[in-house]
Scaffold this active site. Structure first.
Site, PDB file in Angstrom:
ATOM      1  N   ALA A  36     -11.983 -22.110  59.645  1.00 40.72           N
ATOM      2  CA  ALA A  36     -11.478 -21.265  58.694  1.00 40.72           C
ATOM      3  C   ALA A  36      -9.924 -20.687  59.478  1.00 40.72           C
ATOM      4  O   ALA A  36      -8.928 -21.108  59.243  1.00 40.72           O
ATOM      5  CB  ALA A  36     -12.310 -19.408  58.654  1.00 40.72           C
ATOM      6  N   GLY A  39      -8.537 -16.671  65.595  1.00 41.12           N
ATOM      7  CA  GLY A  39      -9.202 -15.160  66.028  1.00 41.12           C
ATOM      8  C   GLY A  39     -11.008 -14.382  65.147  1.00 41.12           C
ATOM      9  O   GLY A  39     -11.375 -13.692  65.275  1.00 41.12           O
ATOM     10  N   LYS A  51     -10.276  -1.320  61.272  1.00 43.49           N
ATOM     11  CA  LYS A  51      -9.892  -0.205  62.464  1.00 43.49           C
ATOM     12  C   LYS A  51      -7.877   0.383  61.877  1.00 43.49           C
ATOM     13  O   LYS A  51      -8.397   1.141  62.321  1.00 43.49           O
ATOM     14  CB  LYS A  51      -9.688  -1.198  63.832  1.00 43.49           C
ATOM     15  CG  LYS A  51     -10.937  -0.353  64.416  1.00 43.49           C
ATOM     16  CD  LYS A  51     -12.191  -1.305  63.690  1.00 43.49           C
ATOM     17  CE  LYS A  51     -13.622  -0.657  64.110  1.00 43.49           C
ATOM     18  NZ  LYS A  51     -14.259  -1.739  63.872  1.00 43.49           N
ATOM     19  N   GLY A 182     -28.257   1.430  58.429  1.00 45.04           N
ATOM     20  CA  GLY A 182     -26.859   2.541  59.049  1.00 45.04           C
ATOM     21  C   GLY A 182     -26.532   2.581  60.629  1.00 45.04           C
ATOM     22  O   GLY A 182     -26.373   3.581  61.325  1.00 45.04           O
ATOM     23  N   GLU A 204     -31.514   3.912  55.566  1.00 44.98           N
ATOM     24  CA  GLU A 204     -31.962   3.148  57.324  1.00 44.98           C
ATOM     25  C   GLU A 204     -32.736   3.098  56.835  1.00 44.98           C
ATOM     26  O   GLU A 204     -33.348   4.457  56.594  1.00 44.98           O
ATOM     27  CB  GLU A 204     -31.261   3.982  57.855  1.00 44.98           C
ATOM     28  CG  GLU A 204     -31.751   3.522  59.389  1.00 44.98           C
ATOM     29  CD  GLU A 204     -31.738   2.307  59.528  1.00 44.98           C
ATOM     30  OE1 GLU A 204     -31.041   2.278  60.044  1.00 44.98           O
ATOM     31  OE2 GLU A 204     -32.264   1.624  60.420  1.00 44.98           O
ATOM     32  N   ASP A 309     -21.070 -14.406  69.231  1.00 45.18           N
ATOM     33  CA  ASP A 309     -22.365 -13.540  68.806  1.00 45.18           C
ATOM     34  C   ASP A 309     -23.334 -15.079  68.443  1.00 45.18           C
ATOM     35  O   ASP A 309     -24.467 -14.707  68.786  1.00 45.18           O
ATOM     36  CB  ASP A 309     -21.845 -13.631  67.572  1.00 45.18           C
ATOM     37  CG  ASP A 309     -20.405 -11.963  67.197  1.00 45.18           C
ATOM     38  OD1 ASP A 309     -20.928 -11.323  68.395  1.00 45.18           O
ATOM     39  OD2 ASP A 309     -20.480 -11.176  66.408  1.00 45.18           O
ATOM     40  N   ALA A 317     -17.423  -8.068  70.251  1.00 43.40           N
ATOM     41  CA  ALA A 317     -15.492  -9.034  70.338  1.00 43.40           C
ATOM     42  C   ALA A 317     -15.774  -9.139  72.320  1.00 43.40           C
ATOM     43  O   ALA A 317     -15.507 -10.290  72.366  1.00 43.40           O
ATOM     44  CB  ALA A 317     -14.829  -8.647  69.656  1.00 43.40           C
ATOM     45  N   HIS A 441      -4.608  17.378  83.583  1.00 40.19           N
ATOM     46  CA  HIS A 441      -5.147  18.947  82.920  1.00 40.19           C
ATOM     47  C   HIS A 441      -3.787  18.938  81.790  1.00 40.19           C
ATOM     48  O   HIS A 441      -2.534  19.066  82.152  1.00 40.19           O
ATOM     49  CB  HIS A 441      -5.428  20.218  83.715  1.00 40.19           C
ATOM     50  CG  HIS A 441      -5.574  21.991  82.608  1.00 40.19           C
ATOM     51  ND1 HIS A 441      -6.271  21.859  81.984  1.00 40.19           N
ATOM     52  CD2 HIS A 441      -4.204  22.343  81.926  1.00 40.19           C
ATOM     53  CE1 HIS A 441      -5.802  22.638  80.918  1.00 40.19           C
ATOM     54  NE2 HIS A 441      -5.396  23.356  81.564  1.00 40.19           N
TER      55      HIS A 441
HETATM   56  C1  LIG Z   1     -16.752  -4.758  59.942  1.00 37.90           C
HETATM   57  C2  LIG Z   1     -16.729  -5.610  60.958  1.00 37.90           C
HETATM   58  C3  LIG Z   1     -16.071  -5.367  62.197  1.00 37.90           C
HETATM   59  C4  LIG Z   1     -16.683  -4.862  63.435  1.00 37.90           C
HETATM   60  N1  LIG Z   1     -15.844  -4.223  64.390  1.00 37.90           N
HETATM   61  C5  LIG Z   1     -15.644  -4.565  66.114  1.00 37.90           C
HETATM   62  C6  LIG Z   1     -15.428  -4.084  66.597  1.00 37.90           C
HETATM   63  O1  LIG Z   1     -14.609  -2.850  66.710  1.00 37.90           O
HETATM   64  N2  LIG Z   1     -15.577  -3.839  67.738  1.00 37.90           N
HETATM   65  C7  LIG Z   1     -16.337  -4.963  68.391  1.00 37.90           C
HETATM   66  O2  LIG Z   1     -16.375  -5.346  69.198  1.00 37.90           O
HETATM   67  N3  LIG Z   1     -16.733  -6.119  67.479  1.00 37.90           N
HETATM   68  C8  LIG Z   1     -16.890  -5.441  65.916  1.00 37.90           C
HETATM   69  N4  LIG Z   1     -17.598  -6.507  65.359  1.00 37.90           N
HETATM   70  C9  LIG Z   1     -17.829  -7.788  65.649  1.00 37.90           C
HETATM   71  C10 LIG Z   1     -17.088  -9.057  65.931  1.00 37.90           C
HETATM   72  O3  LIG Z   1     -16.766  -9.591  64.946  1.00 37.90           O
HETATM   73  C11 LIG Z   1     -17.693 -10.278  66.657  1.00 37.90           C
HETATM   74  O4  LIG Z   1     -18.591  -9.701  67.253  1.00 37.90           O
HETATM   75  C12 LIG Z   1     -17.582 -11.413  67.299  1.00 37.90           C
HETATM   76  O5  LIG Z   1     -16.221 -11.598  66.343  1.00 37.90           O
HETATM   77  C13 LIG Z   1     -17.638 -12.384  67.617  1.00 37.90           C
HETATM   78  O6  LIG Z   1     -16.621 -13.853  67.575  1.00 37.90           O
HETATM   79  P1  LIG Z   1     -17.485 -14.815  68.130  1.00 37.90           P
HETATM   80  O7  LIG Z   1     -16.607 -15.837  68.553  1.00 37.90           O
HETATM   81  O8  LIG Z   1     -18.249 -14.826  68.910  1.00 37.90           O
HETATM   82  O9  LIG Z   1     -17.655 -15.146  66.772  1.00 37.90           O
HETATM   83  P2  LIG Z   1     -16.318 -15.081  65.313  1.00 37.90           P
HETATM   84  O10 LIG Z   1     -15.488 -14.165  65.631  1.00 37.90           O
HETATM   85  O11 LIG Z   1     -17.603 -15.361  64.162  1.00 37.90           O
HETATM   86  O12 LIG Z   1     -16.086 -16.534  65.131  1.00 37.90           O
HETATM   87  C14 LIG Z   1     -16.885 -17.799  65.193  1.00 37.90           C
HETATM   88  C15 LIG Z   1     -15.609 -18.639  64.334  1.00 37.90           C
HETATM   89  O13 LIG Z   1     -16.584 -20.039  64.532  1.00 37.90           O
HETATM   90  C16 LIG Z   1     -15.367 -20.732  63.778  1.00 37.90           C
HETATM   91  N5  LIG Z   1     -16.917 -21.415  63.086  1.00 37.90           N
HETATM   92  C17 LIG Z   1     -18.144 -21.608  62.590  1.00 37.90           C
HETATM   93  N6  LIG Z   1     -18.633 -23.065  62.288  1.00 37.90           N
HETATM   94  C18 LIG Z   1     -17.466 -23.479  63.022  1.00 37.90           C
HETATM   95  C19 LIG Z   1     -17.657 -24.991  62.655  1.00 37.90           C
HETATM   96  N7  LIG Z   1     -18.639 -25.520  62.490  1.00 37.90           N
HETATM   97  N8  LIG Z   1     -16.211 -25.664  63.141  1.00 37.90           N
HETATM   98  C20 LIG Z   1     -15.576 -24.983  63.629  1.00 37.90           C
HETATM   99  N9  LIG Z   1     -15.102 -23.525  63.830  1.00 37.90           N
HETATM  100  C21 LIG Z   1     -16.555 -23.053  63.287  1.00 37.90           C
HETATM  101  C22 LIG Z   1     -15.471 -19.357  62.267  1.00 37.90           C
HETATM  102  O14 LIG Z   1     -15.058 -19.772  61.303  1.00 37.90           O
HETATM  103  C23 LIG Z   1     -15.287 -18.733  63.239  1.00 37.90           C
HETATM  104  O15 LIG Z   1     -13.796 -18.615  63.061  1.00 37.90           O
HETATM  105  C24 LIG Z   1     -17.161  -6.379  63.803  1.00 37.90           C
HETATM  106  C25 LIG Z   1     -17.534  -7.565  63.087  1.00 37.90           C
HETATM  107  C26 LIG Z   1     -17.557  -6.371  61.203  1.00 37.90           C
HETATM  108  C27 LIG Z   1     -18.361  -7.551  60.464  1.00 37.90           C
END
Ligand SMILES: Cc1cc2nc3c(=O)[nH]c(=O)nc-3n(C[C@H](O)[C@H](O)[C@H](O)COP(=O)(O)OP(=O)(O)OC[C@H]3O[C@@H](n4cnc5c(N)ncnc54)[C@H](O)[C@@H]3O)c2cc1C
Length: 470
Positions: A36, A39, A51, A182, A204, A309, A317, A441
């Site tokens: 996709a 990032g 944010k 929630g 919730e 994740d 993240a 302070h």
């Molecule tokens: C609305 C929302 C708000 C959030 N706010 C926060 C926050 O404030 N702070 C925080 O710490 N976390 C937050 N998170 C959680 C955070 O986004 C995730 O924990 C983080 O993105 C996890 O990173 P990752 O690298 O594991 O996976 P992802 O960021 O999900 O990245 C995985 C990537 O793998 C790609 N992919 C999947 N399968 C394949 C494949 N077969 N081949 C190639 N590419 C593939 C996907 O396209 C994606 O780009 C939030 C989540 C959501 C939904």
């Protein structure tokens, strides 16, 4: 000199792209595969977009309070959600460009397409035009993340019943919004849309909002959300949803119905493991469908690692990034393990929340005797000066050693302030050390110092609890 190790990383999210840069810094030859956008979820559809919009809502709230600060705003203040979304898109596009530049400067080969394992030593990528390419590698890191849940009783149609992804691109504030769940995501969206004027209801199924947080923290947030006209229904489930001319009607477990313009489903995530060739490669999944890893981030197949994740750990993240760095170090011969006991986290509600370590309840579950110190920002000069007196600061210590085992903050800048506590915990500090550290302070962190002092009942700006108290 030996040939550089070849590492393929599937998924360029917070875990994958950070792992790619670190691996390149340590001398590896890196291929990063993304279907996709670099990032991933955090940058494109999660942390940063949410944010960015919350920052707009926060400013709007501040503007509403301008009169308290002796500032007169003449004329009506109106919100333009489309403009806010445009700003959000600009921010995201700029940061995506930045990540792409990072990858380029570190000579990371970025392949756009869907990656899969062919055993444990080859990756295959199907590109958007249907062509395929393969890379033989020495190690593979899987960081494919999660997607919105598919719940048969709450089917997402993307217009009326939506996930966070669509919620971040709404260009008009829905008159009413029912949020199912929630947890962190649900509460952040409740803060956002209620601040912009939507009539928000949260449903919730557990007894309280933010069930994983400290009980007092979750009660304080619930009280503040109620002041912002959010209706909170706990201990009840949404059984089904039907789309009609008035919007979405949710039927709750007690048979009552709630009708709202839109419904946001904020419960759970699905692990992205399908089509990766995991079974053939000998990689085992856990009970929830997550990829099983050890503390070195190794899967059940030697040479294949998983991060972020998709491993079903903290789902944050910065945890994904930390896991990525750990995986890379292990692949490149620098043994490292991942520890989860000092992970700061922010919840960007109004008011904001910051937490690190154990809650009082979690400590009790581990059989730990604790001593707790508390302080409220209303006791701080800085909080009054900035008009941000709502909140709570709580330091949880192990009674036997005085060591800080958890800190829980509610109030302005809580997600920033929590890092002082994280560093203190990482150094094994006691409340006494935190209390004895001179704090500037007038600042908000003074409240953390006072909460640490309160562990021994010695906070200066807390009235004496009872005559005879120390
Ligand atoms: C609305 C929302 C708000 C959030 N706010 C926060 C926050 O404030 N702070 C925080 O710490 N976390 C937050 N998170 C959680 C955070 O986004 C995730 O924990 C983080 O993105 C996890 O990173 P990752 O690298 O594991 O996976 P992802 O960021 O999900 O990245 C995985 C990537 O793998 C790609 N992919 C999947 N399968 C394949 C494949 N077969 N081949 C190639 N590419 C593939 C996907 O396209 C994606 O780009 C939030 C989540 C959501 C939904």
């Amino acid at each position: 000199m030996a040939d550089p190790k070849r590492i393929a990383i599937i998924g360029a999210g917070s875990g994958g792209y950070v792992a790619a840069v670190r691996a390149a810094q340590l001398g590896a030859q890196v291929t990063l595969i993304e279907s996709a956008e670099v990032g991933g979820l955090c940058l494109n559809w999660g942390c940063i977009p949410s944010k960015s919009l919350l920052a707009c809502a926060e400013l709007a709230q501040k503007i509403k309070k301008a009169g308290d600060f002796g500032i007169t705003i003449s004329g009506a203040v109106t919100y333009d959600l489309a403009g806010m979304v445009e700003r959000k898109n600009r921010i995201v596009a700029g940061l995506v460009k930045g990540v792409r530049t990072l990858l380029r400067t570190w000579n990371v080969e970025l392949i756009e397409g869907r990656g899969a394992l062919v055993g444990a030593t080859v990756v295959r990528v199907v590109k958007p035009d249907g062509t395929e390419t393969t890379r033989p590698v020495d190690a593979i890191i899987i960081g494919t993340g999660t997607t919105a849940p598919a719940l048969p009783n709450l089917p997402l149609d993307g217009t009326h019943i939506i996930s966070s992804r669509e919620a971040l691109d709404l260009t008009a504030v829905p008159e009413s919004l029912l949020i199912v769940g929630g947890g962190v995501e649900g509460c952040e969206f409740a803060s956002l849309f209620s601040a912009l004027g939507s009539k928000v209801t949260i449903v919730e199924m557990l007894p309280r909002l933010l069930p994983a947080e400290d009980e007092e923290v979750s009660a304080l947030l619930a009280a503040e959300l109620k002041k912002q006209n959010v209706t909170i229904l706990t201990n009840i489930q949404v059984n089904k949803a039907a789309i009609g001319p008035e919007g979405v009607t949710a039927t709750l477990a007690d048979g009552k119905t709630v009708t709202s313009a839109k419904m946001l489903v904020s419960i759970g995530r699905r692990f992205n493991t399908a089509g990766l060739g995991l079974e053939e490669a000998g990689i085992q999944l856990g009970r929830r469908g997550e990829i099983l890893v050890n503390e070195r981030m190794e899967t059940t197949q030697p040479g294949v690692y998983a991060i972020g994740d998709v491993t079903g750990k903290a789902m944050l993240a910065h945890v994904a990034s930390a896991q990525g760095k750990v995986a890379v170090r292990n692949i490149l011969g620098h043994p490292t393990t991942m520890a989860y006991d000092v992970i700061p986290a922010g919840i960007f509600t109004f008011p904001e929340i910051g937490r690190v370590g154990l809650t009082e309840q979690e400590a009790a579950q581990r059989g730990m005797e604790v001593k707790v110190g508390k302080f409220r920002p209303i006791g701080l000069g800085k909080a009054h000066a900035s008009g941000e007196t709502t909140g709570l600061m709580k330091v949880v210590t192990e009674a036997k050693t005085g060591r800080i085992v958890g800190v829980h903050l509610v109030g302005a800048h809580a997600a920033d302030l929590i890092h002082e506590a994280a560093v203190a915990m990482r150094m094994g500090a006691t409340a006494e050390t935190l209390a004895g550290t001179i704090h500037a302070h007038p600042t908000m962190p003074e409240g953390l110092m006072e909460a640490a002092e309160d562990v021994e009942g010695m906070a200066i700006h807390l009235a004496r609890r009872k005559v005879g108290a120390p």
